[in-house]
Write a protein that holds these residues in place. Structure first.
Motif, PDB file in Angstrom:
ATOM      1  N   ALA B 234      -3.807  -7.847  -2.626  1.00 58.89           N
ATOM      2  CA  ALA B 234      -2.449  -7.983  -2.080  1.00 58.89           C
ATOM      3  C   ALA B 234      -1.536  -8.470  -3.196  1.00 58.89           C
ATOM      4  N   LEU B 235      -0.274  -8.109  -3.124  1.00 59.78           N
ATOM      5  CA  LEU B 235       0.673  -8.554  -4.147  1.00 59.78           C
ATOM      6  C   LEU B 235       2.092  -8.485  -3.616  1.00 59.78           C
ATOM      7  N   ARG B 236       2.957  -9.213  -4.288  1.00 61.03           N
ATOM      8  CA  ARG B 236       4.388  -9.165  -4.003  1.00 61.03           C
ATOM      9  C   ARG B 236       5.135  -9.123  -5.339  1.00 61.03           C
ATOM     10  N   VAL B 237       6.074  -8.212  -5.444  1.00 60.81           N
ATOM     11  CA  VAL B 237       6.917  -8.116  -6.634  1.00 60.81           C
ATOM     12  C   VAL B 237       8.364  -8.332  -6.220  1.00 60.81           C
ATOM     13  N   GLY B 238       8.989  -9.320  -6.817  1.00 64.40           N
ATOM     14  CA  GLY B 238      10.410  -9.549  -6.592  1.00 64.40           C
ATOM     15  C   GLY B 238      11.187  -9.075  -7.805  1.00 64.40           C
ATOM     16  N   PHE B 239      12.136  -8.170  -7.608  1.00 64.11           N
ATOM     17  CA  PHE B 239      12.808  -7.519  -8.736  1.00 64.11           C
ATOM     18  C   PHE B 239      14.127  -8.202  -9.060  1.00 64.11           C
ATOM     19  N   GLU B 240      14.368  -8.340 -10.354  1.00 59.47           N
ATOM     20  CA  GLU B 240      15.646  -8.879 -10.811  1.00 59.47           C
ATOM     21  C   GLU B 240      16.768  -7.905 -10.434  1.00 59.47           C
ATOM     22  N   ASP B 241      17.939  -8.458 -10.174  1.00 60.61           N
ATOM     23  CA  ASP B 241      19.038  -7.628  -9.668  1.00 60.61           C
ATOM     24  C   ASP B 241      19.797  -6.932 -10.794  1.00 60.61           C
ATOM     25  N   VAL B 242      19.081  -6.256 -11.672  1.00 66.17           N
ATOM     26  CA  VAL B 242      19.743  -5.470 -12.717  1.00 66.17           C
ATOM     27  C   VAL B 242      19.140  -4.071 -12.697  1.00 66.17           C
ATOM     28  N   ASP B 243      19.916  -3.132 -13.182  1.00 66.15           N
ATOM     29  CA  ASP B 243      19.448  -1.753 -13.210  1.00 66.15           C
ATOM     30  C   ASP B 243      19.428  -1.166 -14.606  1.00 66.15           C
ATOM     31  N   SER B 244      20.417  -1.536 -15.418  1.00 69.08           N
ATOM     32  CA  SER B 244      20.543  -0.855 -16.699  1.00 69.08           C
ATOM     33  C   SER B 244      19.505  -1.378 -17.679  1.00 69.08           C
ATOM     34  N   ILE B 245      19.303  -0.625 -18.745  1.00 66.74           N
ATOM     35  CA  ILE B 245      18.225  -0.929 -19.677  1.00 66.74           C
ATOM     36  C   ILE B 245      18.503  -2.197 -20.482  1.00 66.74           C
ATOM     37  N   THR B 254      20.450  -6.165  -3.735  1.00 66.59           N
ATOM     38  CA  THR B 254      19.984  -7.504  -4.089  1.00 66.59           C
ATOM     39  C   THR B 254      18.713  -7.808  -3.304  1.00 66.59           C
ATOM     40  N   ASP B 255      18.057  -8.875  -3.693  1.00 66.05           N
ATOM     41  CA  ASP B 255      16.840  -9.338  -2.997  1.00 66.05           C
ATOM     42  C   ASP B 255      15.810  -8.221  -2.851  1.00 66.05           C
ATOM     43  N   ARG B 256      15.636  -7.443  -3.889  1.00 63.41           N
ATOM     44  CA  ARG B 256      14.689  -6.331  -3.801  1.00 63.41           C
ATOM     45  C   ARG B 256      13.257  -6.850  -4.002  1.00 63.41           C
ATOM     46  N   ALA B 257      12.372  -6.420  -3.131  1.00 63.45           N
ATOM     47  CA  ALA B 257      10.970  -6.840  -3.234  1.00 63.45           C
ATOM     48  C   ALA B 257      10.070  -5.752  -2.673  1.00 63.45           C
ATOM     49  N   VAL B 258       8.854  -5.712  -3.202  1.00 64.43           N
ATOM     50  CA  VAL B 258       7.832  -4.799  -2.692  1.00 64.43           C
ATOM     51  C   VAL B 258       6.586  -5.609  -2.399  1.00 64.43           C
ATOM     52  N   ASP B 259       6.037  -5.441  -1.205  1.00 65.51           N
ATOM     53  CA  ASP B 259       4.766  -6.067  -0.828  1.00 65.51           C
ATOM     54  C   ASP B 259       3.731  -4.964  -0.657  1.00 65.51           C
ATOM     55  N   VAL B 260       2.545  -5.200  -1.212  1.00 67.05           N
ATOM     56  CA  VAL B 260       1.457  -4.227  -1.086  1.00 67.05           C
ATOM     57  C   VAL B 260       0.202  -4.960  -0.649  1.00 67.05           C
ATOM     58  N   ALA B 261      -0.508  -4.383   0.306  1.00 62.29           N
ATOM     59  CA  ALA B 261      -1.820  -4.885   0.700  1.00 62.29           C
ATOM     60  C   ALA B 261      -2.749  -3.691   0.826  1.00 62.29           C
ATOM     61  N   GLY B 262      -3.987  -3.856   0.369  1.00 57.01           N
ATOM     62  CA  GLY B 262      -4.893  -2.723   0.429  1.00 57.01           C
ATOM     63  C   GLY B 262      -6.342  -3.128   0.321  1.00 57.01           C
ATOM     64  N   TRP B 263      -7.206  -2.158   0.453  1.00 55.28           N
ATOM     65  CA  TRP B 263      -8.644  -2.413   0.323  1.00 55.28           C
ATOM     66  C   TRP B 263      -9.297  -1.221  -0.366  1.00 55.28           C
ATOM     67  N   SER B 264     -10.464  -1.451  -0.898  1.00 53.45           N
ATOM     68  CA  SER B 264     -11.171  -0.384  -1.608  1.00 53.45           C
ATOM     69  C   SER B 264     -12.662  -0.492  -1.349  1.00 53.45           C
ATOM     70  N   ALA B 265     -13.350   0.627  -1.465  1.00 52.20           N
ATOM     71  CA  ALA B 265     -14.810   0.671  -1.341  1.00 52.20           C
ATOM     72  C   ALA B 265     -15.344   1.564  -2.445  1.00 52.20           C
ATOM     73  N   GLU B 266     -16.388   1.090  -3.112  1.00 59.50           N
ATOM     74  CA  GLU B 266     -16.955   1.863  -4.205  1.00 59.50           C
ATOM     75  C   GLU B 266     -18.471   1.818  -4.156  1.00 59.50           C
ATOM     76  N   ALA B 267     -19.082   2.979  -4.268  1.00 54.68           N
ATOM     77  CA  ALA B 267     -20.539   3.079  -4.387  1.00 54.68           C
ATOM     78  C   ALA B 267     -20.808   3.963  -5.592  1.00 54.68           C
ATOM     79  N   ALA B 268     -21.074   3.337  -6.711  1.00 53.92           N
ATOM     80  CA  ALA B 268     -21.122   4.086  -7.977  1.00 53.92           C
ATOM     81  C   ALA B 268     -22.495   4.659  -8.289  1.00 53.92           C
TER      82      ALA B 268
END
Lengths: 179, 582
Positions: B234-245, B254-268
């Motif tokens: 799981a993670l949260r990213v809060g973005f600074e309020d700028v756009d230009s390089i 303003t107040d831009r944020a992305v939240d991600v939650a996930g799961w994975s399974a691996e049998a190698a």
């Protein structure tokens, strides 16, 4: 700025003077450098081995050749078979070879099968987050090889590979194993 | 805040000359080091020092872009990667120094204001420490303070790693704790995104946004022979309020944020190591505020792969379903440095421009056959998926991509007097409209197509080796601004043992018609505006220490990696690079 314009060429000239060896190039001459960290990396799926590679199990005990490579790197496809021939020749004398794939998530599944196609039998591991690569190969060169002697010291680092280097590399590995 | 104004200042400039001299001399001395740089540190133990120094002296001529103030200038670029390694402790740092306008020519911007006052005169010197890390690795623990690389799962949720092609080196600067046990793993991370984004013209590091990232992952591993790994992240990213390089232009959000939650399974290692399965699912929530109105939307990112590994045959099947999924300030983010996810594209890892990377669904199959123990092998690959550049619409209402390519290869067999290898690749890619674009372009029409090929032959004998490479691609864009273009090149490299390498190269492209026309007016471009010749010589003093000289021209255009693209200007001039290690 005028002063800087004078300083930079002078600094470069001094750098070149310090860097250039007095005589002819000595490609097989070993340097003593740092020590690698005791990293642990997982085996590449579909590769020649299945267990994680633990550098700490070999540090200070046997010589190790660490090869940074990638499936998209053509010189790497030539380097791995050559180290396989050296591995077959010196494995009984303790030589270990580990190939660390620098592939990203986009191509990482191809690393193991690629190594098998090259008839490689030594450890092939992945470093998807490039954390070990960042430590040992900060320029992210591919291919990039590191030799670690029996004392656990880095004695040689080399960017790139060409079949023209095979005599020098073979001689160097023989010295590494016999050291 | 006016960062460019802040960088200027007489005291820093007065310090530059002696600092630069000391740094370059220190770097050069690495090449001659022959002694063991180990020493005892109280409380730490035996510690060794290592250093990698990269010095680049460059002259850049015409860029063929609109700005005449970043043409015809010389620069010095110096990078040090230094480390102290003990048994359990490691300290690392990277120091970057860039000095423009100082070696060969006077700045054209003399008497003109720098930066925001006159954006065309932006070249300025820069010195900064980067990649500062203190790492403690007791047994199965790793505790870090500073910059670290980090990928969650297959990078669908988060990928902080270097993208070599785009010269973006992403790291997360902050605190990190990882536990890597045999049957249990976890990690907790928090800090600021630190993408070391190198400007392709002046090699200066572009100012980083202050995006805040907090996340973690956990996984349990079932013991062999099952060997199944189940993980959550799981993670949260809060973005600074700028756009230009340059961080000056503020976003309308303003107040831009992305939240991600996930799961994975691996049998190698199922079926005695012959079958490897991987599955990952992520949910995304994007929140932002426009004036006083709060907005929220969701997305998903699903990736799965199955690989069957027999003695000579390998079959890899991949599936992806990315719906409105991009860990970035915008769903259609244009800046490579601010895209923090890197979902597998499942396609040929080539130069084609991928579109709608956060809104795609489809799969790919790859079959490899090796005539073991012989040296020959071949592979057949095919990808079929749809994408939609409108992130809220279904991919199968957008564009259908079909791409097939084949490879024939022969590996080197060492031991004889003469050894050789071959790698031959060719393929075709089509994009077909799945909707009526307008009255002219209807559903079922071809939108783009590309054919590509590459041949690489290496021949070696004793201390001598030759490498021949030819690549070419022909692309047609039906709807776009550039109707049809060709990009390719040929090179031959001669190597003598370890010390000497010589490469002659000729690239060609008509991708940028305006650049081609203006280049054609130059007297020295006797081959024409579409051709870019170059020469590179490298001399290795001892393994790891070399000097290389590049002289000539390289084409600009669009570089893409994993669907993230960057425009790179044309280069003509020379570059002298010295790499030393200690």
């Amino acid at each position: 700025m005028r002063r800087l314009r004078l300083v930079i060429p002078a600094a470069l000239a001094l750098a070149a003077a310090l860097a250039l060896p007095a005589g002819a190039p000595a490609p097989a001459e070993a340097r003593v450098g740092g020590r690698p960290p005791p990293f642990v990396l997982p085996a590449a799926a579909g590769g020649p081995t299945s267990a994680p590679f633990r550098m700490g199990d070999h540090l200070g005990q046997r010589p190790v050749a660490i090869l940074f490579w990638a499936t998209w790197c053509q010189p790497c496809q030539q380097e791995l078979p050559f180290y396989e021939s050296l591995y077959q020749r010196y494995r009984e004398q303790g030589l270990r070879v580990v190939a660390i794939s620098m592939d990203s998530q986009a191509t990482i599944m191809r690393a193991g099968p690629n190594a098998r196609r090259l008839n490689v039998t030594f450890d092939v591991v992945t470093d998807v987050d490039t954390r070990v690569t960042t430590q040992l190969n900060p320029r992210r060169a591919a291919p990039f090889s590191i030799w670690v002697d029996r004392a656990g010291r880095i004695v040689r680092e080399q960017e790139g590979f060409s079949p023209a280097e095979q005599n020098a590399v073979a001689q160097g590995i023989a010295e590494l194993v016999g050291r | 805040m006016d960062l460019r104004r802040e960088r200027r200042g007489a005291p820093r400039r007065r310090l530059a000359a002696p600092a630069l001299l000391a740094l370059v001399v220190l770097g050069a001395s690495a090449a001659r080091a022959q002694s063991d740089l180990s020493f005892e540190l109280p409380g730490v133990g035996r510690t060794t020092f290592s250093l990698t120094s990269t010095t680049t002296l460059r002259y850049r001529g015409e860029n063929y872009d609109a700005n005449r103030f970043d043409d015809d200038f010389g620069s010095l670029y110096q990078r040090f990667d230094v480390a102290l390694q003990a048994d359990e402790l490691r300290a690392e740092a990277r120091i970057d120094l860039f000095v423009p306008h100082t070696v060969l020519v006077e700045s054209r911007c003399v008497g003109r204001p720098l930066g925001v006052d006159d954006p065309s005169c932006y070249l300025d010197w820069d010195l900064r420490p980067e990649r500062l890390t203190l790492r403690w690795e007791p047994s199965e623990w790793v505790v870090e303070a500073g910059d670290t690389q980090l990928v969650l799962g297959r990078g669908v949720a988060l990928a902080f790693r270097k993208v070599d092609l785009l010269a973006v080196d992403n790291a997360l600067r902050g605190g990190h704790v990882r536990y890597q046990g045999s049957n249990f793993r976890f990690g907790a991370h928090g800090g600021l995104a630190n993408p070391q984004n190198i400007d392709p013209i002046d090699l200066r590091i572009v100012r980083e946004p202050q995006d805040v990232v907090v996340g973690g992952n956990m996984a349990v591993v079932a013991p062999a022979p099952l060997g199944v790994t189940l993980g959550v992240h799981a993670l949260r990213v809060g973005f600074e309020d700028v756009d230009s390089i340059d961080g000056v232009t503020r976003s309308r959000f303003t107040d831009r944020a992305v939240d991600v939650a996930g799961w994975s399974a691996e049998a190698a290692g199922l079926a005695d190591g012959q079958l490897a399965l991987y599955f990952e699912a992520n949910g995304l929530r994007r929140t932002q505020r426009l004036v006083d109105q709060a907005r929220s939307e969701t997305g998903r990112g699903v990736y799965a792969s199955a690989q069957l590994q027999l003695t000579e045959l390998t079959i890899l099947v991949e599936w992806k379903d990315y719906t409105n999924f991009l860990v970035a300030p915008e769903t259609t983010e244009a800046n490579a440095r601010r895209i923090y996810s890197a979902a597998p594209p499942v396609e040929y890892d080539g130069p084609q421009r991928l579109r709608g990377i956060g809104n795609q669904r489809g799969g790919a199959i790859r079959m490899d056959y090796a005539f073991l123990p012989g040296p020959w092998s071949f592979s057949v690959n095919s990808a079929l998926y749809a994408f939609n550049e409108e992130p809220h619409r279904d991919p199968f209402e957008g564009v259908l991509v079909s791409h097939s390519w084949m490879t024939l290869a022969k590996r080197q067999e060492y031991g004889g007097d003469l050894n050789w290898s071959l790698d031959l690749q060719g393929g075709a890619r089509f994009e077909t409209l799945l909707h009526d674009h307008d009255a002219r372009f209807r559903s079922g029409d071809i939108d783009r197509w590309m054919i590509h090929g590459r041949l690489d032959i290496t021949v070696g004998s004793g201390d001598h080796a030759f490498d021949f490479i030819v690549d070419h691609r022909h692309e047609r864009e039906i709807r776009g601004d550039v109707a049809e273009f060709q990009i390719g090149g040929a090179s031959v490299t001669y190597t003598f043992g370890i010390p000497f390498t010589l490469t002659l190269s000729l690239r060609w492209t008509d991708y940028q018609p305006g650049v081609v026309v203006s280049r054609g007016r130059r007297e020295y471009n006797f081959l024409g505006g579409e051709f870019y010749p170059s020469l590179e010589v490298r001399w290795t003093f001892e393994p790891g220490t070399y000097l290389s000289l590049f002289a000539g021209q390289t084409p600009g255009g669009q570089l893409c990696s994993g669907g993230v693209c960057r425009d790179v200007p044309t280069f003509e001039g020379f570059q002298l690079t010295f790499v030393g290690r200690l």
